[in-house]
Design a protein around this motif. Structure first.
Motif, PDB file in Angstrom:
ATOM      1  N   LEU A  15      42.306   8.516  -6.980  1.00  0.00           N
ATOM      2  CA  LEU A  15      41.120   8.397  -7.840  1.00  0.00           C
ATOM      3  C   LEU A  15      40.660   6.942  -7.911  1.00  0.00           C
ATOM      4  N   SER A  16      40.711   6.260  -6.768  1.00  0.00           N
ATOM      5  CA  SER A  16      40.098   4.938  -6.662  1.00  0.00           C
ATOM      6  C   SER A  16      38.589   5.108  -6.863  1.00  0.00           C
ATOM      7  N   PRO A  42      47.051   8.062 -13.403  1.00  0.00           N
ATOM      8  CA  PRO A  42      45.730   7.834 -13.989  1.00  0.00           C
ATOM      9  C   PRO A  42      45.353   6.369 -14.132  1.00  0.00           C
ATOM     10  N   LYS A  43      46.323   5.471 -14.084  1.00  0.00           N
ATOM     11  CA  LYS A  43      46.013   4.060 -14.326  1.00  0.00           C
ATOM     12  C   LYS A  43      45.113   3.465 -13.246  1.00  0.00           C
ATOM     13  N   VAL A  44      45.004   4.110 -12.091  1.00  0.00           N
ATOM     14  CA  VAL A  44      44.122   3.600 -11.041  1.00  0.00           C
ATOM     15  C   VAL A  44      42.688   4.071 -11.255  1.00  0.00           C
ATOM     16  N   MET A  45      42.462   4.958 -12.212  1.00  0.00           N
ATOM     17  CA  MET A  45      41.135   5.519 -12.416  1.00  0.00           C
ATOM     18  C   MET A  45      40.265   4.574 -13.236  1.00  0.00           C
ATOM     19  N   ASP A  46      39.010   4.416 -12.817  1.00  0.00           N
ATOM     20  CA  ASP A  46      38.020   3.675 -13.586  1.00  0.00           C
ATOM     21  C   ASP A  46      37.345   4.679 -14.512  1.00  0.00           C
ATOM     22  N   LEU A  47      37.761   4.695 -15.774  1.00  0.00           N
ATOM     23  CA  LEU A  47      37.267   5.722 -16.703  1.00  0.00           C
ATOM     24  C   LEU A  47      35.771   5.610 -16.933  1.00  0.00           C
ATOM     25  N   SER A  48      35.266   4.402 -17.048  1.00  0.00           N
ATOM     26  CA  SER A  48      33.838   4.208 -17.297  1.00  0.00           C
ATOM     27  C   SER A  48      33.004   4.708 -16.118  1.00  0.00           C
ATOM     28  N   LEU A  49      33.411   4.345 -14.906  1.00  0.00           N
ATOM     29  CA  LEU A  49      32.706   4.804 -13.698  1.00  0.00           C
ATOM     30  C   LEU A  49      32.762   6.329 -13.604  1.00  0.00           C
ATOM     31  N   VAL A 248      46.173  13.852   0.962  1.00  0.00           N
ATOM     32  CA  VAL A 248      47.507  13.682   0.378  1.00  0.00           C
ATOM     33  C   VAL A 248      47.482  12.721  -0.808  1.00  0.00           C
ATOM     34  N   ASN A 249      47.992  13.208  -1.919  1.00  0.00           N
ATOM     35  CA  ASN A 249      48.434  12.369  -3.029  1.00  0.00           C
ATOM     36  C   ASN A 249      49.947  12.441  -2.949  1.00  0.00           C
ATOM     37  N   GLU A 250      50.585  11.346  -2.578  1.00  0.00           N
ATOM     38  CA  GLU A 250      52.003  11.414  -2.197  1.00  0.00           C
ATOM     39  C   GLU A 250      52.876  12.042  -3.281  1.00  0.00           C
ATOM     40  N   GLN A 251      52.697  11.589  -4.528  1.00  0.00           N
ATOM     41  CA  GLN A 251      53.544  12.100  -5.612  1.00  0.00           C
ATOM     42  C   GLN A 251      53.338  13.598  -5.820  1.00  0.00           C
ATOM     43  N   LEU A 252      52.075  14.003  -5.934  1.00  0.00           N
ATOM     44  CA  LEU A 252      51.788  15.407  -6.214  1.00  0.00           C
ATOM     45  C   LEU A 252      52.048  16.281  -4.992  1.00  0.00           C
ATOM     46  N   SER A 253      51.665  15.818  -3.819  1.00  0.00           N
ATOM     47  CA  SER A 253      51.855  16.608  -2.604  1.00  0.00           C
ATOM     48  C   SER A 253      53.326  16.888  -2.345  1.00  0.00           C
ATOM     49  N   ASN A 254      54.165  15.890  -2.555  1.00  0.00           N
ATOM     50  CA  ASN A 254      55.603  16.090  -2.350  1.00  0.00           C
ATOM     51  C   ASN A 254      56.172  17.048  -3.391  1.00  0.00           C
TER      52      ASN A 254
END
Length: 291
Positions: A15-16, A42-49, A248-254
């Motif tokens: 979610l860059s 979630p910390k990589v997400m830009d909530l405002s954007l 792929v989202n590595e954490q979720l995909s695995n």
């Protein structure tokens, strides 16, 4: 008509800002009403954007996550439970900040294969934790959905009846059952009775094929499931979920054991799914009206 959603992992593995823009624009282009964002990282997400893009494209938002073994509210270890509570509080806060009204998933345990059954103390910890999270969520007008998943992804809620029992124990009006056809195919006797059992307490639905790929390419009896939704007059969101090693989202995909490539063209997959779900829901509604 039910509002139709799609999981963000159909489009992108993170979610860059660049991926968020792709996820939201493609969801709108494919004709969906809602995008479901996974809060694994979630910390990589830009909530405002993200909030601005949702408003720009007139899309609704739902959020989901599963807990981790080191942050598991069904643990007997108070420190582990506390870390799980922090993740749930963060999920409720992010959902509300994005303008969403639904936060669901494996909110009650870690997402993964346990080595032993749930203990009485662990279950009690999960129930008490969810009571507190439900209070926080209610203040923020957020509904919590307990997603019923298969035995390899939790040792706590594997059937609709188990989820209903936990709802009774939690006793909060903003906690609902979240059914997923992929998991039902493994754990339930059919696709009708669990839906009828839930009735008005069914608050969210995931549509996924038995092989996680194109709808209709596996073994799930979608006609029976859509018929059951029509029988209870289900008005909630129906969200398409599919995973491939192409995205792929590595954490979720695995955690989900996505080891092979079931599709490459996200738009073709999503457009097919939207037509499949809308057609199935419409056919079931017409059949009910003509009975």
């Amino acid at each position: 008509m039910n509002k139709l959603g799609v999981h963000a992992l159909v489009w992108a593995g993170d979610l860059s800002p660049e991926s968020t823009r792709k996820v939201i624009t493609q969801t709108k282009a494919a004709g969906f009403d809602l995008i479901e964002l996974s809060l694994h990282g979630p910390k990589v997400m830009d909530l405002s954007l993200t909030r601005d893009l949702l408003q720009e494209h007139n899309l609704e938002i739902g959020c989901s996550r599963g807990l981790t073994f080191d942050a598991d509210i069904s643990s007997e270890d108070p420190a582990v439970v506390s870390r799980g509570m922090a993740l749930l509080e963060e999920g409720v806060r992010i959902t509300a900040e994005l303008g969403g009204a639904y936060f669901g998933g494996i909110l009650y345990s870690a997402m993964g294969k346990y080595a032993a059954p749930i203990t009485a103390k662990g279950r009690q910890n999960a129930v008490e934790s969810l009571k507190r999270i439900a209070e926080l969520a209610q203040k923020k007008n957020v509904t919590l959905g307990l997603e019923v998943v298969n035995r390899y992804e939790s040792n706590l809620l594997n059937t609709a009846s188990q989820a209903l029992g936990m709802l009774d124990e939690i006793g909060a009006p903003n906690v609902v059952v979240h059914l997923d056809t992929y998991h039902m195919n493994i754990e339930e006797c059919d696709f009708m009775q669990p839906v009828l059992q839930c009735g008005e307490r069914l608050g969210y639905v995931h549509i996924g094929e038995s092989n996680r790929g194109y709808l209709g390419s596996g073994t799930i009896d979608f006609a029976q499931f859509f018929h059951a939704l029509a029988m209870i007059d289900y008005k909630g969101v129906v969200t398409f979920e599919s995973f491939s090693s192409a995205v792929v989202n590595e954490q979720l995909s695995n955690a989900l054991a996505i080891w092979r490539n079931l599709w490459d063209d996200s738009m073709d997959l999503a457009a097919h799914a939207r037509g499949f779900i809308a057609g199935g829901l419409n056919a079931a509604t017409k059949a009910k009206l003509h009975r």
